[in-house]
Write a protein that holds these residues in place. Structure first.
Motif, short mmCIF file in Angstrom:
data_model
loop_
_atom_site.label_atom_id
_atom_site.label_comp_id
_atom_site.label_asym_id
_atom_site.label_seq_id
_atom_site.Cartn_x
_atom_site.Cartn_y
_atom_site.Cartn_z
N LEU A 113 0.82 -1.20 0.00
CA LEU A 113 0.00 0.00 0.00
C LEU A 113 0.86 1.25 0.00
O LEU A 113 2.01 1.24 0.42
CB LEU A 113 -0.91 0.02 1.23
CG LEU A 113 -1.78 -1.21 1.49
CD1 LEU A 113 -2.63 -0.99 2.73
CD2 LEU A 113 -2.66 -1.52 0.28
N SER A 114 0.28 2.36 -0.45
CA SER A 114 0.97 3.64 -0.33
C SER A 114 1.01 4.01 1.15
O SER A 114 0.20 3.50 1.95
CB SER A 114 0.22 4.72 -1.12
OG SER A 114 -1.00 5.04 -0.46
N GLU A 117 -2.46 5.07 2.28
CA GLU A 117 -3.39 3.94 2.35
C GLU A 117 -3.09 3.08 3.56
O GLU A 117 -4.00 2.62 4.26
CB GLU A 117 -3.26 3.09 1.08
CG GLU A 117 -3.87 3.71 -0.16
CD GLU A 117 -3.58 2.90 -1.40
OE1 GLU A 117 -4.29 3.08 -2.41
OE2 GLU A 117 -2.63 2.08 -1.38
N ARG A 118 -1.83 2.88 3.82
CA ARG A 118 -1.43 2.04 4.95
C ARG A 118 -1.88 2.67 6.27
O ARG A 118 -2.43 1.99 7.14
CB ARG A 118 0.09 1.84 4.93
CG ARG A 118 0.60 0.89 5.98
CD ARG A 118 2.03 0.48 5.68
NE ARG A 118 2.54 -0.46 6.67
CZ ARG A 118 3.63 -1.21 6.50
NH1 ARG A 118 4.32 -1.11 5.38
NH2 ARG A 118 4.03 -2.04 7.44
N PHE A 121 -5.70 2.48 6.59
CA PHE A 121 -6.13 1.10 6.87
C PHE A 121 -5.88 0.74 8.32
O PHE A 121 -6.74 0.17 8.99
CB PHE A 121 -5.39 0.12 5.96
CG PHE A 121 -5.85 -1.31 6.14
CD1 PHE A 121 -6.92 -1.81 5.41
CD2 PHE A 121 -5.21 -2.16 7.03
CE1 PHE A 121 -7.36 -3.11 5.59
CE2 PHE A 121 -5.63 -3.46 7.22
CZ PHE A 121 -6.71 -3.94 6.49
N CYS A 145 -10.39 9.95 2.59
CA CYS A 145 -10.00 8.84 3.47
C CYS A 145 -10.87 7.62 3.22
O CYS A 145 -10.40 6.48 3.29
CB CYS A 145 -10.08 9.27 4.93
SG CYS A 145 -8.76 10.40 5.41
N GLN A 147 -12.15 6.80 0.35
CA GLN A 147 -11.63 6.21 -0.89
C GLN A 147 -10.34 5.46 -0.64
O GLN A 147 -10.12 4.35 -1.17
CB GLN A 147 -11.42 7.30 -1.94
CG GLN A 147 -12.71 7.93 -2.44
CD GLN A 147 -12.45 9.02 -3.48
OE1 GLN A 147 -11.37 9.61 -3.52
NE2 GLN A 147 -13.45 9.30 -4.31
N LEU A 148 -9.46 6.04 0.18
CA LEU A 148 -8.21 5.36 0.53
C LEU A 148 -8.49 4.05 1.25
O LEU A 148 -7.83 3.04 1.00
CB LEU A 148 -7.35 6.28 1.41
CG LEU A 148 -6.70 7.47 0.72
CD1 LEU A 148 -6.19 8.47 1.76
CD2 LEU A 148 -5.55 7.00 -0.17
N ARG A 151 -9.69 1.34 -1.25
CA ARG A 151 -8.56 0.80 -2.04
C ARG A 151 -7.69 -0.11 -1.19
O ARG A 151 -7.27 -1.18 -1.63
CB ARG A 151 -7.73 1.95 -2.62
CG ARG A 151 -8.40 2.70 -3.74
CD ARG A 151 -7.37 3.38 -4.64
NE ARG A 151 -6.58 4.35 -3.91
CZ ARG A 151 -6.88 5.65 -3.81
NH1 ARG A 151 -8.00 6.11 -4.38
NH2 ARG A 151 -6.10 6.48 -3.16
N ALA A 152 -7.42 0.32 0.04
CA ALA A 152 -6.58 -0.47 0.92
C ALA A 152 -7.23 -1.81 1.25
O ALA A 152 -6.57 -2.86 1.21
CB ALA A 152 -6.29 0.30 2.21
N HIS A 155 -6.93 -4.16 -1.76
CA HIS A 155 -5.59 -4.73 -1.92
C HIS A 155 -5.31 -5.79 -0.85
O HIS A 155 -4.74 -6.85 -1.15
CB HIS A 155 -4.54 -3.62 -1.82
CG HIS A 155 -4.48 -2.72 -3.00
ND1 HIS A 155 -4.38 -3.19 -4.28
CD2 HIS A 155 -4.51 -1.36 -3.11
CE1 HIS A 155 -4.34 -2.18 -5.13
NE2 HIS A 155 -4.44 -1.05 -4.44
#
Length: 307
Positions: A113-114, A117-118, A121, A145, A147-148, A151-152, A155
């Protein structure tokens, strides 16, 4: 309660947050210490000490992670998180999420994760922070946040194994594994390993390590059955211990110095992955570190006694 007392009460949470974002005990401890210095220097009293400290340690950790990513790209050999024997933060209501997020497998997934994102999460999915708190911590809008977080989660879900091991079954299998390891029992080891099991070692070019991952039950079983009995001949001992919430062990030289750690991923009744952290820079928090090169020379010279 004074600032120092408030900080000490929240320190376990702050360390656990930072460790999951960074995957490093030493960097997490530094982030927590920097958080205290900023808290101590703050002229005004925060409306919520927990929110202020959590946001501060998160921002520090994100900055550290961004710079650490460059170093990890240049790292020699596989990179593994620094082993953690026990999570200082306990929350019965979120014990499952906390334990799952601590495993080597989960921390390695988080590496994909970026940094933002990390952090999102960890705050949202692991520690159950509300989105207003998450947004304040990472300096983004609540919508961003969310959206992040989506995505997280996507993944993380894509990389997770389909079957989780029952804890009792997992520990029993690990016990059989270490018995077979001590005895150098190739067949016994092979029966416990998944057909496509992998064994990975992280030495960071600072300790003897595998040139590449060893794949396959037969290959891994033969390597283990050959190496560990010879290590025992030079006084190396294995101390079974939970590492990152997983069954594992700490191996020490004849003087009791830490040589390396071993962790086992157990899923669907078999060992899927074996990870060894050998880099001395990642073991200092566990005690005095052994000279792995010297032990390796002794092991290479060792011979099994004639049967």
């Amino acid at each position: 309660m004074g600032r120092a007392e408030e900080f000490q009460e929240l320190r376990p949470l702050l360390f656990s947050l930072a460790y999951r974002i960074l995957g490093s005990v030493s960097e997490a401890e530094d982030a927590v210490q920097e958080t205290w210095l900023r808290f101590e220097a703050t002229p005004t009293e925060p409306r919520s000490t927990k929110a202020f400290l959590s946001a501060t340690v998160t921002r520090i950790s994100i900055d550290v992670l961004r710079s650490a990513r460059v170093r990890r790209e240049e790292y020699v050999g596989p990179w593994l998180p620094e082993p953690l024997l026990a999570d200082p933060y306990q929350d019965p209501e979120r014990s499952a999420e906390l334990a799952d997020s601590l495993s080597m497998a989960a921390l390695l997934l988080l590496e994909r994760l970026s940094p933002l994102e990390r952090a999102v999460f960890v705050l949202r999915e692991v520690f159950d922070f509300g989105f207003p708190e998450v947004a304040s911590a990472v300096g983004r809008s609540e919508a961003a946040c969310r959206q992040l977080a989506v995505r997280a989660r996507r993944h993380m879900a894509a990389g997770r194994p389909r079957f989780e091991a029952d804890r009792k079954e997992r520990d029993e299998l690990a016990s059989r594994f270490f018995d077979a390891l001590r005895e150098g029992d190739v067949v016994g080891l092979q029966n416990l390993l998944a057909a496509d099991v992998s064994m990975v070692g992280d030495g960071g070019a600072k300790a003897p390590q595998l040139a590449k991952a060893v794949i396959g039950a037969q290959n891994v079983a033969r390597l283990l059955a050959s190496a560990f009995p010879r290590m025992a001949l030079v006084g190396v001992t294995g101390e079974p211990h939970e590492v990152n919430g997983q069954p594992g062990a700490i191996f020490r030289d004849r003087d009791g110095k830490v040589l390396h750690t071993l962790t086992l991923d157990v899923l669907d009744g078999q060992i899927q992955t074996i990870r060894a952290v050998i880099n001395p820079d990642k073991l200092g928090h566990l005690g005095t570190v052994a000279d792995a090169w010297a032990v390796d020379r002794e092991v290479r010279q060792a011979r099994r006694p004639t049967e």
